[in-house]
Design an enzyme around this catalytic site. Structure first.
Site, PDB file in Angstrom:
ATOM      1  N   CYS A   1      39.731  41.813  41.877  1.00  0.00           N
ATOM      2  CA  CYS A   1      39.925  42.932  41.247  1.00  0.00           C
ATOM      3  C   CYS A   1      38.691  43.997  41.613  1.00  0.00           C
ATOM      4  CB  CYS A   1      40.231  42.947  39.734  1.00  0.00           C
ATOM      5  SG  CYS A   1      40.984  44.570  39.051  1.00  0.00           S
TER       6      CYS A   1
ATOM      7  N   HIS B   1      44.556  39.050  39.604  1.00  0.00           N
ATOM      8  CA  HIS B   1      43.728  38.422  38.680  1.00  0.00           C
ATOM      9  C   HIS B   1      44.337  36.919  39.045  1.00  0.00           C
ATOM     10  CE1 HIS B   1      41.068  41.224  36.568  1.00  0.00           C
ATOM     11  NE2 HIS B   1      41.821  42.005  37.011  1.00  0.00           N
TER      12      HIS B   1
ATOM     13  N   GLU C   1      42.548  34.176  38.568  1.00  0.00           N
ATOM     14  CA  GLU C   1      42.064  33.425  37.610  1.00  0.00           C
ATOM     15  C   GLU C   1      42.545  33.355  36.298  1.00  0.00           C
ATOM     16  OE1 GLU C   1      41.006  37.502  35.806  1.00  0.00           O
ATOM     17  OE2 GLU C   1      41.186  36.540  37.774  1.00  0.00           O
TER      18      GLU C   1
END
Length: 266
Positions: free
Chosen positions: A124, A232, A234
Site C-alpha cells: 500500500c 493488504h 498482511e
C-alpha cells in the site's frame, strides 16, 4: 563464510532467520510523538520466516549501516500519504495525514535497496513510496479521475468489512507475481485513496485492477527479488493462500540473500 547460528532447545544448531527491516511510521499519541509499526506487518514478516527489525527513523548517513544488517526490507501501509512535493505537486486534500519524516529517509532507502539487490516487499503506502522513490508519480485521489473506481475502504466500518475482498486483480503473464501465485487473477481487498499515476521507468506492471489501476509492480532489472502490491496481503495472511505464497517467496529470497545466493527470481 560460516553463517551465524543459534542453538535450539535440544542443543541442535539452527540457522539464524533472515533479518527484515520494517521502517516505522510517526504518530502523535496525545502530546507525545511515537514511532510505530503495525503488528500485522510484523506478523507477516514472521510468517515469511524472517526476523523483523523495526527501524524508527534514520538520516541518510545511517542508511548503509542499516542495510548492512538487512537480508530484506518490508515497507508497510499507513494512514499517511507520501507528500506530493516528491512528485512535483501541491497537497490536494490538507485534511489527509502526511508523514514527512518517513518520506525523508524511506525514499533514499528504497533506491539503495534496489541498487544493492536486497529483497524488497512493499504494501500500500510502501508501494506508492517505491514508485515515487524511483521517479514515478501518484494520483492523490484516484477516485476523482474519470474511468477509475473508488478504491477506499468503507469509511467508519469495522476492520473485517474494510479489509474484505473488494475486486479481482488481473495478473500480468510471465512476471514475478505470476510465478509466485500461479494463477491469472484473484480477489484482493482495497484500502487506498492514492494510486500509481505514472509508473517509474524501470518498473514492470505485475497486476491491474479491473479499472486499469496498477495493483502490483516489480523492479524489472533489479539484481534482487522485488514485489510491490497496492492491496493488504498482511490482513489475515495465514488464512489467505495467495498472501502466503507471496510471503513465502519473499522469505525465501531473504534467506537466499543471507546465504549469498542472490537473484531476482522466486
Amino acid at each position: 563464510m560460516t553463517q551465524p547460528q543459534t542453538l535450539a532447545a535440544a542443543g541442535t544448531p539452527v540457522a539464524a532467520k533472515p533479518i527484515v527491516l520494517v521502517p516505522a511510521c510517526n504518530r502523535m499519541l496525545g502530546e507525545h510523538p511515537f514511532h510505530i509499526a503495525g503488528k500485522k506487518y510484523i506478523d507477516a514478516v514472521r510468517l515469511a520466516g524472517g526476523q523483523p527489525l523495526v527501524v524508527p527513523s534514520a538520516d541518510e548517513a545511517e542508511l548503509d549501516t542499516l542495510l548492512d544488517l538487512a537480508d530484506g526490507v518490508l515497507l508497510t501501509g499507513s494512514p499517511s500519504n507520501v507528500h506530493p512535493s516528491h512528485f512535483g505537486e501541491e497537497v490536494h486534500d490538507p485534511a489527509l495525514p502526511l508523514d514527512p519524516l518517513r518520506d525523508s529517509w524511506t525514499l533514499p532507502l528504497i533506491r539503495r535497496v534496489v541498487d544493492r539487490g536486497i529483497p524488497l516487499f512493499t504494501i500500500c503506502r510502501g508501494t506508492q513510496e517505491a514508485n515515487v522513490a524511483l521517479g514515478g508519480s501518484l494520483y492523490q485521489a484516484v477516485h476523482e479521475h474519470e474511468g477509475h473506481e473508488d478504491h477506499r475502504g468503507a469509511d467508519g466500518a469495522p476492520a473485517d468489512e474494510v479489509y474484505a475482498p473488494a475486486h479481482d486483480v488481473v495478473v500480468a503473464e510471465g512476471g514475478v507475481l505470476a510465478k509466485v501465485v500461479g494463477q491469472p487473477r484473484f480477489e484482493v481487498n482495497s484500502v487506498h485513496g492514492q494510486a500509481v499515476k505514472r509508473l517509474a521507468d524501470g518498473l514492470r506492471v505485475e497486476a491491474r485492477a479491473p479499472d486499469g489501476v496498477v495493483e502490483a509492480f516489480s523492479v524489472a532489472d533489479s539484481a534482487g527479488f522485488s514485489l510491490c502490491v497496492q492491496w493488504h496481503p498482511e490482513w489475515l495472511a495465514a488464512d489467505n493462500p495467495v498472501s502466503m505464497k507471496m510471503l513465502t517467496a519473499f522469505g525465501e529470497a531473504c534467506r537466499r540473500y543471507r546465504e549469498g545466493r542472490r537473484g531476482p527470481h522466486p
